[in-house]
Enzyme design. Structure first.
Site, PDB file in Angstrom:
ATOM      1  N   ASP A  55       0.809  -1.218   0.000  1.00  0.00           N
ATOM      2  CA  ASP A  55       0.000   0.000   0.000  1.00  0.00           C
ATOM      3  C   ASP A  55       0.843   1.269   0.000  1.00  0.00           C
ATOM      4  O   ASP A  55       0.360   2.344   0.375  1.00  0.00           O
ATOM      5  CB  ASP A  55      -0.913   0.007   1.224  1.00  0.00           C
ATOM      6  CG  ASP A  55      -0.134  -0.090   2.526  1.00  0.00           C
ATOM      7  OD1 ASP A  55       0.772  -0.931   2.611  1.00  0.00           O
ATOM      8  OD2 ASP A  55      -0.433   0.671   3.470  1.00  0.00           O
ATOM      9  N   LYS A 167      -6.582  -0.247   6.438  1.00  0.00           N
ATOM     10  CA  LYS A 167      -5.401   0.020   7.265  1.00  0.00           C
ATOM     11  C   LYS A 167      -5.266   1.518   7.505  1.00  0.00           C
ATOM     12  O   LYS A 167      -5.500   2.325   6.601  1.00  0.00           O
ATOM     13  CB  LYS A 167      -4.154  -0.500   6.567  1.00  0.00           C
ATOM     14  CG  LYS A 167      -2.865  -0.153   7.303  1.00  0.00           C
ATOM     15  CD  LYS A 167      -1.662  -0.259   6.392  1.00  0.00           C
ATOM     16  CE  LYS A 167      -0.610   0.768   6.797  1.00  0.00           C
ATOM     17  NZ  LYS A 167       0.598   0.702   6.002  1.00  0.00           N
ATOM     18  N   GLU A 207      -3.043   0.213  13.701  1.00  0.00           N
ATOM     19  CA  GLU A 207      -1.576   0.267  13.608  1.00  0.00           C
ATOM     20  C   GLU A 207      -1.001   1.528  14.247  1.00  0.00           C
ATOM     21  O   GLU A 207      -0.794   2.530  13.576  1.00  0.00           O
ATOM     22  CB  GLU A 207      -1.133   0.192  12.139  1.00  0.00           C
ATOM     23  CG  GLU A 207       0.377   0.216  11.969  1.00  0.00           C
ATOM     24  CD  GLU A 207       0.814   0.203  10.505  1.00  0.00           C
ATOM     25  OE1 GLU A 207       2.030   0.272  10.272  1.00  0.00           O
ATOM     26  OE2 GLU A 207      -0.036   0.148   9.621  1.00  0.00           O
ATOM     27  N   GLU A 209       2.255   2.561  15.106  1.00  0.00           N
ATOM     28  CA  GLU A 209       3.638   2.108  14.956  1.00  0.00           C
ATOM     29  C   GLU A 209       4.567   2.836  15.924  1.00  0.00           C
ATOM     30  O   GLU A 209       4.626   4.067  15.927  1.00  0.00           O
ATOM     31  CB  GLU A 209       4.127   2.317  13.521  1.00  0.00           C
ATOM     32  CG  GLU A 209       5.571   1.881  13.332  1.00  0.00           C
ATOM     33  CD  GLU A 209       6.054   1.958  11.889  1.00  0.00           C
ATOM     34  OE1 GLU A 209       7.264   1.725  11.666  1.00  0.00           O
ATOM     35  OE2 GLU A 209       5.250   2.255  10.999  1.00  0.00           O
ATOM     36  N   LYS A 249      -1.767  -4.329  14.006  1.00  0.00           N
ATOM     37  CA  LYS A 249      -0.488  -4.324  13.296  1.00  0.00           C
ATOM     38  C   LYS A 249       0.536  -3.579  14.165  1.00  0.00           C
ATOM     39  O   LYS A 249       0.858  -2.418  13.927  1.00  0.00           O
ATOM     40  CB  LYS A 249      -0.622  -3.664  11.918  1.00  0.00           C
ATOM     41  CG  LYS A 249       0.661  -3.769  11.076  1.00  0.00           C
ATOM     42  CD  LYS A 249       0.439  -3.359   9.637  1.00  0.00           C
ATOM     43  CE  LYS A 249       1.753  -3.459   8.851  1.00  0.00           C
ATOM     44  NZ  LYS A 249       1.587  -3.181   7.409  1.00  0.00           N
ATOM     45  N   SER A 318       2.469  -8.713   8.550  1.00  0.00           N
ATOM     46  CA  SER A 318       1.928  -7.817   7.530  1.00  0.00           C
ATOM     47  C   SER A 318       3.107  -6.985   7.054  1.00  0.00           C
ATOM     48  O   SER A 318       3.307  -5.848   7.457  1.00  0.00           O
ATOM     49  CB  SER A 318       0.826  -6.915   8.116  1.00  0.00           C
ATOM     50  OG  SER A 318       0.363  -5.997   7.133  1.00  0.00           O
ATOM     51  N   TYR A 380       5.686   6.607   4.539  1.00  0.00           N
ATOM     52  CA  TYR A 380       5.065   5.841   3.463  1.00  0.00           C
ATOM     53  C   TYR A 380       4.643   6.774   2.341  1.00  0.00           C
ATOM     54  O   TYR A 380       4.228   7.886   2.612  1.00  0.00           O
ATOM     55  CB  TYR A 380       3.843   5.082   3.994  1.00  0.00           C
ATOM     56  CG  TYR A 380       4.214   3.765   4.643  1.00  0.00           C
ATOM     57  CD1 TYR A 380       4.065   2.585   3.955  1.00  0.00           C
ATOM     58  CD2 TYR A 380       4.723   3.726   5.928  1.00  0.00           C
ATOM     59  CE1 TYR A 380       4.398   1.362   4.543  1.00  0.00           C
ATOM     60  CE2 TYR A 380       5.064   2.519   6.522  1.00  0.00           C
ATOM     61  CZ  TYR A 380       4.904   1.353   5.832  1.00  0.00           C
ATOM     62  OH  TYR A 380       5.244   0.165   6.406  1.00  0.00           O
TER      63      TYR A 380
END
Length: 380
Positions: A55, A167, A207, A209, A249, A318, A380
């Site tokens: 993604d 997500k 998620e 992170e 995640k 993932s 990202y």
């Protein structure tokens, strides 16, 4: 004693009668998609299977393409993503694939919808729904994640296009504190997103992170991870999110990337599972770890160590870079290398499938798989 009040007489004989207890009603959540959400979450959390995270935004995908000498064009992105989704046999090891919006609506060069390529192998299509990270005012240089505006409409459109899970990635920086406001914003944003995604039929991947950046030790990572997940589950519960219809995640609990001591897979597994057992209800069906810049080999070894004994949840992967790094370097943008690149993807997918089952041995791995992919301040 008699006391008059508003024209009425009340009699008191030493004590005052207790007020009559009021009945309280409990609202039980029953959403339109609840049964489907639970089924799809369980399907993704199938034994020996995990998620292919593909993604990356167009800009990040462009950086990957540039690393092998390709221009960031629609055609090149299409060719690379087609290589991934059409890999024969991928469904043996992969149960879900997270797509960028462009890919969800994209066709292969032969005119076939990419989501159809995935569905034919039993791989559920997913979709990245956040709109990226932005500076958080009055924080320690931290970020907040945008994307709640219009999210219900977008999730509904994604569901119609074939997506069945979503997500949303927020981040927490340990060197930056983290500040209370940043942790709270991360947790609350994830909870609102999860509630909205479920209302539109999408299983939300949650998620927060914990970035690898920093010189801190593994105990500090554990402390922060526990605080972040405690806050996240508090807001998930407040927003009446169905725990059986979500996936997590998380980052693995490791020292900061710049810490002097590197942890063994056994230590990472011990700390990570300790954190999960303290914070994650067993109602959650799947823990799908992110690799976060670990090498392909490191992320697989750590996952394998976590599956040496039974867990209350499906503990799996993932991965993005930890599944795709070898693929890109094998492909090099050349049509003649497509099969070899797909074989590289299958090898990495099978290795992590074995790790999910606790059966990964590490035999046959090359030096390339052991190279770290950590980038400070990675986006990202």
């Amino acid at each position: 004693m008699q006391t008059a009040f508003a024209g009425k007489v009340a009699l008191f004989k030493g004590t005052v009668a207790a007020p009559k207890a009021q009945r309280r009603s409990l609202v039980v959540r029953a959403g339109q998609y609840d049964e489907e959400l639970v089924q799809n979450a369980k399907k993704i959390a199938s034994p020996g299977k995990g998620i292919l995270a593909m993604d990356e935004s167009n800009a990040t995908c462009g950086k990957r393409l540039e690393s092998i000498g390709l221009e960031n064009t629609v055609e090149n992105r299409q060719a690379y993503r087609e290589l991934l989704v059409t890999t024969p046999g991928l469904g043996q090891y992969i149960s879900g694939a997270i797509l960028f919006e462009e890919t969800l609506f994209q066709k292969t060069r032969g005119g076939k919808q990419m989501v159809d390529c995935l569905n034919e192998q039993g791989i559920l299509p997913g979709i990245k729904v956040d709109k990226g990270l932005f500076p958080l005012p009055n924080s320690n240089g931290e970020s907040w994640c945008a994307g709640l505006d219009g999210l219900a409409q977008r999730c509904g459109d994604y569901y119609k296009q074939g997506a069945r899970f979503a997500k949303w990635r927020s981040v927490v920086s340990i060197p930056a504190g983290p500040s209370t406001i940043a942790v709270r914003d991360c947790a609350y944003g994830l909870a609102r997103y999860a509630a909205i995604a479920q209302s539109q039929g999408l299983v939300p991947i949650v998620e927060p992170e914990i970035l690898l950046d920093g010189e801190h030790d593994i105990d500090r990572t554990l402390e922060v991870a526990e605080a972040v997940w405690a806050e996240t589950f508090k807001y998930l519960a407040d927003n009446k999110v169905v725990f059986e219809g979500i996936l997590l995640k998380p980052s693995m609990v490791t020292p900061g990337a710049e810490h002097s001591k590197k942890s063994t897979p056994e230590e990472v597994a011990s700390y990570t599972l300790k954190m999960l057992r303290r914070r994650v209800p067993p109602a959650v069906p799947g823990i799908m770890f992110l690799s976060g810049g670990q090498s392909e080999l490191e992320s697989t070894l750590n996952l394998n160590a976590m599956n040496q004994s039974p867990n209350p949840w499906h503990v799996s992967f993932s991965y993005a870079r930890a599944l795709q790094n070898s693929v890109l370097k094998t492909w090099k943008g050349e049509e003649g290398n497509v099969k070899a690149a797909q074989d590289a993807l299958l090898r990495r997918a099978k290795a992590n499938s074995d790790a999910q089952l606790g059966k990964y041995s590490g035999e046959g791995e090359n030096a390339e798989a052991g190279k770290g992919m950590y980038e400070k301040g990675y986006t990202y």
